[in-house]
Scaffold this motif. Sequence first.
Motif, PDB file in Angstrom:
ATOM      1  N   GLY A 150       0.811  -1.211   0.000  1.00 58.86           N
ATOM      2  CA  GLY A 150       0.000   0.000   0.000  1.00 58.86           C
ATOM      3  C   GLY A 150       0.842   1.257   0.000  1.00 58.86           C
ATOM      4  O   GLY A 150       0.505   2.249  -0.659  1.00 58.86           O
ATOM      5  N   MET A 151       1.957   1.231   0.735  1.00 62.08           N
ATOM      6  CA  MET A 151       2.849   2.397   0.762  1.00 62.08           C
ATOM      7  C   MET A 151       3.512   2.608  -0.591  1.00 62.08           C
ATOM      8  O   MET A 151       3.725   3.747  -1.020  1.00 62.08           O
ATOM      9  CB  MET A 151       3.892   2.232   1.853  1.00 62.08           C
ATOM     10  CG  MET A 151       3.339   2.380   3.255  1.00 62.08           C
ATOM     11  SD  MET A 151       4.636   2.200   4.506  1.00 62.08           S
ATOM     12  CE  MET A 151       3.660   2.471   6.014  1.00 62.08           C
ATOM     13  N   ARG A 152       3.832   1.527  -1.270  1.00 60.74           N
ATOM     14  CA  ARG A 152       4.419   1.670  -2.603  1.00 60.74           C
ATOM     15  C   ARG A 152       3.405   2.271  -3.575  1.00 60.74           C
ATOM     16  O   ARG A 152       3.774   3.062  -4.446  1.00 60.74           O
ATOM     17  CB  ARG A 152       4.906   0.308  -3.110  1.00 60.74           C
ATOM     18  CG  ARG A 152       6.057  -0.254  -2.290  1.00 60.74           C
ATOM     19  CD  ARG A 152       6.638  -1.520  -2.885  1.00 60.74           C
ATOM     20  NE  ARG A 152       7.564  -2.156  -1.964  1.00 60.74           N
ATOM     21  CZ  ARG A 152       8.444  -3.084  -2.307  1.00 60.74           C
ATOM     22  NH1 ARG A 152       8.500  -3.493  -3.565  1.00 60.74           N
ATOM     23  NH2 ARG A 152       9.249  -3.614  -1.402  1.00 60.74           N
ATOM     24  N   GLN A 153       2.145   1.884  -3.422  1.00 66.35           N
ATOM     25  CA  GLN A 153       1.105   2.505  -4.240  1.00 66.35           C
ATOM     26  C   GLN A 153       1.024   4.004  -3.968  1.00 66.35           C
ATOM     27  O   GLN A 153       0.873   4.811  -4.888  1.00 66.35           O
ATOM     28  CB  GLN A 153      -0.255   1.859  -3.945  1.00 66.35           C
ATOM     29  CG  GLN A 153      -0.445   0.472  -4.535  1.00 66.35           C
ATOM     30  CD  GLN A 153      -0.710   0.513  -6.018  1.00 66.35           C
ATOM     31  OE1 GLN A 153       0.230   0.586  -6.813  1.00 66.35           O
ATOM     32  NE2 GLN A 153      -1.967   0.460  -6.412  1.00 66.35           N
ATOM     33  N   ARG A 154       1.120   4.374  -2.700  1.00 61.76           N
ATOM     34  CA  ARG A 154       1.088   5.796  -2.344  1.00 61.76           C
ATOM     35  C   ARG A 154       2.271   6.546  -2.948  1.00 61.76           C
ATOM     36  O   ARG A 154       2.124   7.676  -3.431  1.00 61.76           O
ATOM     37  CB  ARG A 154       1.086   5.958  -0.824  1.00 61.76           C
ATOM     38  CG  ARG A 154      -0.260   5.715  -0.183  1.00 61.76           C
ATOM     39  CD  ARG A 154      -0.267   6.151   1.258  1.00 61.76           C
ATOM     40  NE  ARG A 154      -0.018   5.043   2.158  1.00 61.76           N
ATOM     41  CZ  ARG A 154       0.199   5.170   3.452  1.00 61.76           C
ATOM     42  NH1 ARG A 154       0.229   6.355   4.004  1.00 61.76           N
ATOM     43  NH2 ARG A 154       0.389   4.104   4.208  1.00 61.76           N
ATOM     44  N   LEU A 155       3.447   5.917  -2.916  1.00 64.28           N
ATOM     45  CA  LEU A 155       4.623   6.568  -3.502  1.00 64.28           C
ATOM     46  C   LEU A 155       4.491   6.671  -5.013  1.00 64.28           C
ATOM     47  O   LEU A 155       4.873   7.694  -5.603  1.00 64.28           O
ATOM     48  CB  LEU A 155       5.889   5.801  -3.121  1.00 64.28           C
ATOM     49  CG  LEU A 155       7.203   6.351  -3.684  1.00 64.28           C
ATOM     50  CD1 LEU A 155       7.384   7.825  -3.323  1.00 64.28           C
ATOM     51  CD2 LEU A 155       8.386   5.525  -3.186  1.00 64.28           C
ATOM     52  N   PRO A 173      -5.078   2.218 -10.134  1.00 64.48           N
ATOM     53  CA  PRO A 173      -4.319   2.783  -9.006  1.00 64.48           C
ATOM     54  C   PRO A 173      -4.695   2.240  -7.638  1.00 64.48           C
ATOM     55  O   PRO A 173      -3.925   2.389  -6.688  1.00 64.48           O
ATOM     56  CB  PRO A 173      -4.631   4.277  -9.090  1.00 64.48           C
ATOM     57  CG  PRO A 173      -5.996   4.326  -9.683  1.00 64.48           C
ATOM     58  CD  PRO A 173      -6.012   3.206 -10.699  1.00 64.48           C
ATOM     59  N   THR A 174      -5.861   1.636  -7.503  1.00 64.33           N
ATOM     60  CA  THR A 174      -6.302   1.197  -6.167  1.00 64.33           C
ATOM     61  C   THR A 174      -6.214  -0.311  -5.967  1.00 64.33           C
ATOM     62  O   THR A 174      -6.672  -0.817  -4.941  1.00 64.33           O
ATOM     63  CB  THR A 174      -7.754   1.657  -5.894  1.00 64.33           C
ATOM     64  OG1 THR A 174      -8.637   0.969  -6.782  1.00 64.33           O
ATOM     65  CG2 THR A 174      -7.901   3.150  -6.069  1.00 64.33           C
ATOM     66  N   VAL A 175      -5.637  -1.023  -6.930  1.00 69.33           N
ATOM     67  CA  VAL A 175      -5.522  -2.478  -6.796  1.00 69.33           C
ATOM     68  C   VAL A 175      -4.690  -2.825  -5.564  1.00 69.33           C
ATOM     69  O   VAL A 175      -3.597  -2.297  -5.361  1.00 69.33           O
ATOM     70  CB  VAL A 175      -4.872  -3.088  -8.056  1.00 69.33           C
ATOM     71  CG1 VAL A 175      -4.510  -4.551  -7.813  1.00 69.33           C
ATOM     72  CG2 VAL A 175      -5.809  -2.980  -9.243  1.00 69.33           C
ATOM     73  N   GLU A 180      -9.686   1.819   3.634  1.00 69.73           N
ATOM     74  CA  GLU A 180      -9.374   3.155   4.146  1.00 69.73           C
ATOM     75  C   GLU A 180      -8.438   3.907   3.210  1.00 69.73           C
ATOM     76  O   GLU A 180      -8.645   5.091   2.919  1.00 69.73           O
ATOM     77  CB  GLU A 180      -8.743   3.038   5.531  1.00 69.73           C
ATOM     78  CG  GLU A 180      -8.465   4.387   6.181  1.00 69.73           C
ATOM     79  CD  GLU A 180      -7.887   4.259   7.583  1.00 69.73           C
ATOM     80  OE1 GLU A 180      -7.701   5.305   8.232  1.00 69.73           O
ATOM     81  OE2 GLU A 180      -7.617   3.117   8.028  1.00 69.73           O
ATOM     82  N   LEU A 181      -7.415   3.222   2.702  1.00 67.10           N
ATOM     83  CA  LEU A 181      -6.477   3.867   1.796  1.00 67.10           C
ATOM     84  C   LEU A 181      -7.136   4.167   0.455  1.00 67.10           C
ATOM     85  O   LEU A 181      -6.893   5.220  -0.151  1.00 67.10           O
ATOM     86  CB  LEU A 181      -5.248   2.977   1.601  1.00 67.10           C
ATOM     87  CG  LEU A 181      -4.077   3.583   0.830  1.00 67.10           C
ATOM     88  CD1 LEU A 181      -3.671   4.927   1.416  1.00 67.10           C
ATOM     89  CD2 LEU A 181      -2.893   2.620   0.830  1.00 67.10           C
ATOM     90  N   PHE A 185      -7.377   7.819  -1.358  1.00 66.07           N
ATOM     91  CA  PHE A 185      -7.017   8.114  -2.747  1.00 66.07           C
ATOM     92  C   PHE A 185      -8.144   8.852  -3.445  1.00 66.07           C
ATOM     93  O   PHE A 185      -7.918   9.873  -4.105  1.00 66.07           O
ATOM     94  CB  PHE A 185      -6.726   6.799  -3.495  1.00 66.07           C
ATOM     95  CG  PHE A 185      -5.284   6.375  -3.476  1.00 66.07           C
ATOM     96  CD1 PHE A 185      -4.516   6.513  -2.337  1.00 66.07           C
ATOM     97  CD2 PHE A 185      -4.705   5.818  -4.597  1.00 66.07           C
ATOM     98  CE1 PHE A 185      -3.194   6.097  -2.320  1.00 66.07           C
ATOM     99  CE2 PHE A 185      -3.387   5.399  -4.599  1.00 66.07           C
ATOM    100  CZ  PHE A 185      -2.618   5.542  -3.452  1.00 66.07           C
ATOM    101  N   TRP A 186      -9.366   8.352  -3.300  1.00 68.21           N
ATOM    102  CA  TRP A 186     -10.482   8.959  -4.009  1.00 68.21           C
ATOM    103  C   TRP A 186     -10.811  10.354  -3.489  1.00 68.21           C
ATOM    104  O   TRP A 186     -11.227  11.234  -4.251  1.00 68.21           O
ATOM    105  CB  TRP A 186     -11.708   8.048  -3.963  1.00 68.21           C
ATOM    106  CG  TRP A 186     -11.656   7.051  -5.071  1.00 68.21           C
ATOM    107  CD1 TRP A 186     -11.414   5.718  -4.985  1.00 68.21           C
ATOM    108  CD2 TRP A 186     -11.808   7.346  -6.461  1.00 68.21           C
ATOM    109  NE1 TRP A 186     -11.405   5.150  -6.242  1.00 68.21           N
ATOM    110  CE2 TRP A 186     -11.643   6.127  -7.163  1.00 68.21           C
ATOM    111  CE3 TRP A 186     -12.052   8.511  -7.184  1.00 68.21           C
ATOM    112  CZ2 TRP A 186     -11.726   6.056  -8.546  1.00 68.21           C
ATOM    113  CZ3 TRP A 186     -12.139   8.440  -8.565  1.00 68.21           C
ATOM    114  CH2 TRP A 186     -11.977   7.227  -9.225  1.00 68.21           C
ATOM    115  N   GLU A 187     -10.604  10.580  -2.215  1.00 71.69           N
ATOM    116  CA  GLU A 187     -10.790  11.925  -1.669  1.00 71.69           C
ATOM    117  C   GLU A 187      -9.831  12.902  -2.343  1.00 71.69           C
ATOM    118  O   GLU A 187     -10.207  14.030  -2.681  1.00 71.69           O
ATOM    119  CB  GLU A 187     -10.564  11.899  -0.158  1.00 71.69           C
ATOM    120  CG  GLU A 187     -10.790  13.240   0.518  1.00 71.69           C
ATOM    121  CD  GLU A 187     -10.592  13.170   2.026  1.00 71.69           C
ATOM    122  OE1 GLU A 187     -10.480  14.238   2.647  1.00 71.69           O
ATOM    123  OE2 GLU A 187     -10.544  12.042   2.581  1.00 71.69           O
TER     124      GLU A 187
END
Length: 254
Positions: A150-155, A173-175, A180-181, A185-187
């Motif tokens: 999940g952190m790698r997705q955020r980066l 992007p959300t796979v 919560e994460l 992202f959508w926010e």
Amino acid sequence: MSIDANTNVGNGSDDAVIRLSDVEFSYGQRRVLNGISLFIEKGAIFGFLGANGAGKTTLIRLLAGLGKPQSGTISVLGQSPSPRLSQQIGYMPQLNALYAELSVQENLDFFARMYGLTDRAQRREAEESTLEVVGLLDRRKDPVLRLSGGMRQRLSLACALVHDPKLLLLDEPTVGLDPELRASFWEHFQSLSDSGTTVIISSHTMDDAAHCHQLAFLYEGRIIAKDSPDGLRAATAVPNATLEDAFLFFVRGG
């Protein structure tokens, strides 16, 4: 509900950020995109929804300038897609392109430079604010190999956002993200849209689709329907229809 070259997303075609007309693309003998046409206007959150192999990733890559159609035309921000548009486009591929041995900050700095942020002070300010947005500021010195998925997705998202692009292209992007994460992202995508950034997302999940202003259902390389999520559900004439119901409705011929 099928789309044609004169169909647009937004209030009028004069402000189109993306224009596609009869776009076709093949890998060898296999046709991946077959007559794709649409307009997408500034500030829209537009989703391409379809199963794996429907052509979503290929379409996103063409919009990013990472290939050219065999026929038809594509215009992105008033130009043909090419590397010279990279400073105005943020691209988050389905498979992240991060360097595992480098730190979070070093990865982001690499992409910031690649996107044209040459002034060191400006670049550092952009990097810190972007890391704060994705919740990684306190992990900026950690090597990527120590990060969770999940952190790698955020980066990866931070790397696409650091230069404040006019157009954001997001491939699945959300796979793999927890609820919560995904909501976080959508926010942020909605906030970007509100500020005028155009957000294009490919997905095969109905949760992502429900957040989009407009959706195009992709099936076997064709757009079989395009409308708002509510409009697509309503077209089925089935009470309380879901987007999955709507997708299947159009796959079966409407």
